[in-house]
Design an enzyme around this catalytic site. Structure first.
Site, short mmCIF file in Angstrom:
data_model
loop_
_atom_site.label_atom_id
_atom_site.label_comp_id
_atom_site.label_asym_id
_atom_site.label_seq_id
_atom_site.Cartn_x
_atom_site.Cartn_y
_atom_site.Cartn_z
N LYS A 29 5.06 4.32 -1.15
CA LYS A 29 5.29 5.67 -1.68
C LYS A 29 6.65 6.21 -1.27
CE LYS A 29 0.40 6.68 -2.11
NZ LYS A 29 -0.80 7.04 -1.34
N GLY B 298 0.83 -1.20 0.00
CA GLY B 298 0.00 0.00 0.00
C GLY B 298 0.86 1.25 0.00
N SER B 299 0.40 2.25 0.72
CA SER B 299 1.04 3.57 0.62
C SER B 299 2.43 3.62 1.23
CB SER B 299 0.16 4.61 1.30
OG SER B 299 -1.10 4.62 0.67
N THR B 300 2.81 2.62 2.04
CA THR B 300 4.19 2.67 2.56
C THR B 300 5.18 2.59 1.41
OG1 THR B 300 4.28 0.27 2.88
CG2 THR B 300 3.58 1.58 4.76
#
Lengths: 488, 490
Positions: B224, B220-222
């Protein structure tokens, strides 16, 4: 050659006549050797218990004394009914039997624990049963010795023995599996409420008697010259019939019972007896040709034979399947190495059937190569003493029977040990006197009784005939001149 | 008739000689091969007759030890004093089943057969002492490990926590829940052992799975952080402007990619990289992925260790990967840590630890020292630099961005006086992502100015929040509690 009345009482000894040399009975030697065997067995029992860290109690001594007493009784039977018998045969048997008992006793808790670990059927203890069978075997031993006062009387019952032996051999194959199959081998006779017996083990001795009697009575026929070929005298074609019949019967019947070991055992014995009787190498060549042909056919026809051969060539290829037994056996032997792990300190129970078919691996693991070699030498000593009796005895039937019995034991040892150590494909046979198994033990004791009877005849001084000295036949005189009553 | 009898006697002697020769071959020549064959269980039983080395945590606490029993066959029983909490570290050592984790990876050391112990074995032999295995000292900080385990189990979460020391790569904690008690597998009671084995293997929650290194998940966003690092390394500053649209169309498709809850990324028309990371805007990072392109993205991911095939800590770590990126739509989705991106929690925390360590990635390591039973050090594991993932200045910029991200992250547990740098993630997965409970991620390090601990928390299937779960609400409080425990220890 009737029995001398004095022969039954060794203390009297042979009637003293100037020309008869004093022949020692050597029973004292036998007793001393039995004591030695009992001592070794007791020591082994103590070591096994000690290594398993069980309390060393005086119980062990009692067991040792009981063992000595049991064989002491057998010794008395020999003293009474076969005083001139070979003094080493019984001690050899006692030692092997005793070591087998110690090993089976030592394996009992381990085998039971392992069955629990693997959540398999937990067997009952084997050692007490083996003790009972040993006792039963010794009873049979004494009975045979008492009944068969002269081995030549057996020749009279040659055909009877052959018929009974054949039925015993064929019976498990003909009966429904529910009455005859144990662990996939159809070689048993289940007596409801009494347990199971392996009639093949008894058939072995009966057929040996039959072959000895048959070959002696038809010896001239077999000796008749046939054509010469490549330096061998070939037998006439029609004389091949008995061999063919034996081959077809033992191999055919036993393929039905899926027991390659017994099949191999029988055919080998027949072949060797034929050779001893005729002195013709041709029989061996023909027999081996039959045998190799039979092997090739069996390999083509039967899946289980192919499996046996493949697991022999490379047991580790199918380690978790068919090759597991022999792989485990090799691990067991290899771990034992030269000196062994010590009795009670190894893990022979990891091999399946460690108390019966694979007891050799257990011996090899815990006694090491040294111990296993010693065991093989004891077997060699045993069969060589048997063969010596065959050489020394004066009648053809005796020679043939003793030679056959001695060879049978040796051949069985070869098949078992060879199978377990991957010299030859594995077959399911028990090691004589060593493995757990009542039928094998009792039958082998009967065989040993016969061997002792023949050795007694061989060493017994010539009887005094009332009608003055008739020249005794030299021992080397060949038996074609000896009168053997034909079976009617 | 005596001639053939004599020949038969010779043949019988020949047979016995043949047997003796073959037995010599099996028992003398091939003996060592058979004895040491791994399939020969006797080796295992022999191991049980030696005292196996201990597994020790920092500070000397014992997490695996051998106890003498009165059983003669299996003399030593393996015991795990705080079994479930440390199971992902120790694994188990059992009579029937192959060992796992450190018990497997360090087996030669623990059982004393390692060649490094040869001299020791020899002296044991001469002095008559019972040979023993050597002890393995781990890098695990019991405070971190136990706090993490307590946090996860108190809430009944399924997931994992990994903590690293950024400047050395030492693993401070490694928790996987639900866990199991290795004592149940190590027991010598065969029926209990087998029952436990069947029960644990049939359990749908897979308690014996080490989720920290043996399973990988969409980050997920980790993820990014990887994109932001790539952007900074490729000359884009933290003020690089990206779209602030609440949703964008994936190139070449009709599918629209949305921000969380359909929000706009801030109030302006565009958002800076810094703001996009703090707000975790999907549209902005999808666009950024498109701007960077697949090659740069892959290069950066590789520098953080993603894709490494044979990482050993010393247990083998399942490789992490980005998956295939066949087109731009896939590139967009990959940029926000979805599609086929799969990271182990250990890999995820390695990214944070690398940023914390000024851009230098350290090899993660669970082993600190090998000590023999008479406490002489056999081997000391030195920290090892793996690869520079980014420049120190880019790392510093990214750290500042993560501090901003932490400031925007909700959830309790903030520690007064300690600045944390973090990134949350809420990873969709399953065939129908909108209806499948997301995985909640939180990856952080602290204190920001001189990082001493980096931690990742991954809670599977939304923890206690179900479909509403976010990394901030579910995983962040646990991560902060673990950091607190780690910093208390000094």
């Amino acid at each position: 050659m009737g029995r001398p009345a004095a022969g039954t009482n060794p203390s009297l000894g042979p009637v003293s006549t100037p020309q008869a040399p004093q022949v020692q009975t050597r029973r004292g030697t036998e007793l001393a050797m039995l004591g030695f065997a009992a001592g070794l067995v007791t020591l082994a029992l103590a070591i096994a218990d000690g290594n398993q860290e069980q309390e060393l109690t005086r119980q062990i001594l009692y067991y040792g004394v009981a063992f000595m007493a049991l064989f002491g009784l057998a010794h008395l039977a020999v003293r009474k009914w076969a005083p001139y018998a070979d003094p080493l045969i019984l001690p050899c048997v006692a030692l092997v039997n005793g070591l087998g008992l110690v090993m089976i006793n030592r394996l009992d808790p381990a085998v039971i624990q392992r069955a629990k670990d693997l959540q398999r059927f937990v067997p009952s203890e084997s050692a007490p049963k083996q003790v009972v069978w040993t006792a039963a075997g010794l009873v049979v031993f004494a009975v045979v010795m008492w009944l068969v006062k002269d081995h030549r009387m057996l020749a009279k019952y040659g055909y009877t023995a052959g018929l009974v032996g054949l039925i015993a051999l064929a019976l498990p194959g003909l009966l429904p599996s529910s009455l005859s199959e144990v662990n996939g081998a159809k070689i048993w006779l289940r007596l409801p409420g009494l347990g199971s017996i392996q009639p093949g083990e008894f058939a072995k001795i009966l057929l040996l008697i039959f072959f000895a009697a048959f070959l002696v009575s038809k010896r001239d026929l077999f000796m008749a010259a046939g054509r010469r070929f490549a330096g061998m005298e070939l037998p006439r074609a029609r004389d091949l019939a008995p061999l063919l019949v034996a081959w077809a019967l033992s191999v055919g019947v036993l393929v039905l019972e899926k027991d390659l070991g017994t099949s191999l055992l029988f055919f080998g014995i027949v072949l060797v007896m034929l050779y001893i009787a005729t002195e013709r190498v041709a029989w061996l060549v023909i027999g081996l040709t039959f045998f190799i042909g039979g092997c090739l056919i069996a390999y083509q026809l039967f899946g289980h034979v192919q499996v046996r051969v493949q697991t022999w060539l490379d047991p580790f290829a199918d380690y978790f399947g068919k090759g597991n037994q022999i792989s485990q056996s090799l691990f067991s032997l290899g771990t034992g190495g030269l000196g062994g792990t010590g009795l009670g300190a190894g893990r022979p129970e990891l091999v399946t059937f460690s108390q019966s078919d694979f007891i050799i691996a257990a011996i090899g693991e815990e006694f090491g190569f040294i111990g296993l070699a010693a065991l093989l030498i004891i077997y060699l000593l045993l069969v060589m003493r048997g063969l010596r009796s065959a050489l020394a005895v004066r009648d053809t039937f005796g020679k043939l029977l003793a030679g056959g019995l001695a060879f049978a034991v040796c051949w069985q040892v070869f098949i078992v040990v060879g199978g377990v150590t991957k010299l030859i494909p594995l077959t399911g046979l028990t090691a004589p006197f060593l493995s757990h198994g009542g039928s094998s033990l009792i039958a082998n004791y009967a065989a040993i009784a016969l061997l002792l009877r023949i050795s007694d005849a061989a060493r017994r001084p010539a009887p005094q005939t009332p009608k003055g000295p008739k020249p005794q036949q030299a021992p080397i005189a060949e038996a074609s001149t000896v009168l053997v009553e034909r079976p009617t | 008739m005596n001639t053939p009898l004599r020949r038969v006697a010779l043949a019988m002697m020949g047979m016995i000689v043949l047997l003796l020769a073959n037995t010599t071959y099996v028992q003398v020549i091939k003996s060592d091969d058979y004895r040491n064959d791994p399939r020969n269980q006797r080796v295992l039983y022999e191991e049980y007759s030696r005292e196996r080395g201990k597994i020790i945590v920092a500070g000397g606490g014992v997490i695996a030890t051998s106890e003498e029993t009165n059983n003669t066959k299996l003399r030593f029983l393996r015991k795990y004093p705080n079994g479930p909490a440390y199971a992902p570290v120790t694994g188990f050592y059992s009579v029937s089943y192959s060992p796992t984790q450190l018990e497997k990876a360090e087996n030669p050391i623990l059982n004393g057969t390692d060649s490094a112990l040869f001299v020791r074995r020899l002296s044991d032999l001469i002095t008559g002492r019972d040979p023993k295995g050597a002890n393995v000292e781990t890098t695990v900080n019991p405070k971190v490990q136990e706090a993490a385990y307590k946090q996860m189990t108190d809430k009944g979460f399924t997931g994992s926590v990994v903590a690293l020391r950024p400047d050395t790569g030492e693993i401070l904690g490694m928790v996987s829940t639900p866990s199991y008690d290795p004592n149940r597998i190590a027991t010598h009671d065969s029926s209990a052992r087998q029952k436990a084995w069947v029960e644990l293997n049939d359990d749908k929650d897979k308690p014996m799975l080490n989720r920290t290194i043996s399973e990988n998940y969409p980050p997920g966003s980790t993820f990014k952080l990887v994109l932001a690092a790539a952007a900074l390394e490729n000359g884009m500053g933290k003020d690089h402007q990206l779209t602030a649209a609440p949703n964008i169309q994936l190139p070449g498709t009709r599918t629209r990619l949305e921000n969380f809850d359909g929000n706009k990324c801030g109030s302006a028309a565009t958002a800076s990289l810094e703001e996009a990371l703090a707000r975790s805007c999907n549209t902005a990072f999808a666009e950024l992925a498109g701007q960077l392109g697949e090659t740069k993205l892959r290069n950066q991911a590789k520098k953080f260790g993603i894709g490494e095939q044979d990482l050993k800590i010393p247990m083998s770590v399942v490789p992490s990967s980005l998956g295939d990126i066949p087109d731009d739509a896939a590139l967009f989705q990959t940029g926000i840590g979805q599609r086929d991106v799969k990271l182990t929690p250990l890999q995820d925390v390695m990214i944070a630890a690398t940023i914390a360590n000024g851009g230098m990635r350290m090899e993660p390591q669970l082993k600190k020292r090998i000590v023999t039973h008479d406490v002489s050090v056999l081997d000391e594991i030195e920290p090892k630099q793996a690869e520079r993932a980014m420049s120190a200045s880019s790392a510093e910029t990214l750290k500042q961005m993560m501090i901003k991200s932490e400031e925007r992250t909700t959830g309790p547990g903030k520690i007064s006086g300690v600045t944390i740098a973090s990134k949350t993630g809420t990873a969709e997965h399953g065939a129908n992502p909108k209806l499948t409970k997301p995985h909640a991620w939180y990856v952080a390090f602290a204190p920001a100015d001189k990082p001493k601990i980096a931690v990742v928390v991954m809670v599977e299937d939304g923890g206690d929040r179900g479909l509403e779960a976010t990394g901030g609400s579910v995983a962040a409080p646990i991560g902060r509690a673990v950091i607190r425990a780690g910093l208390e220890g000094g």
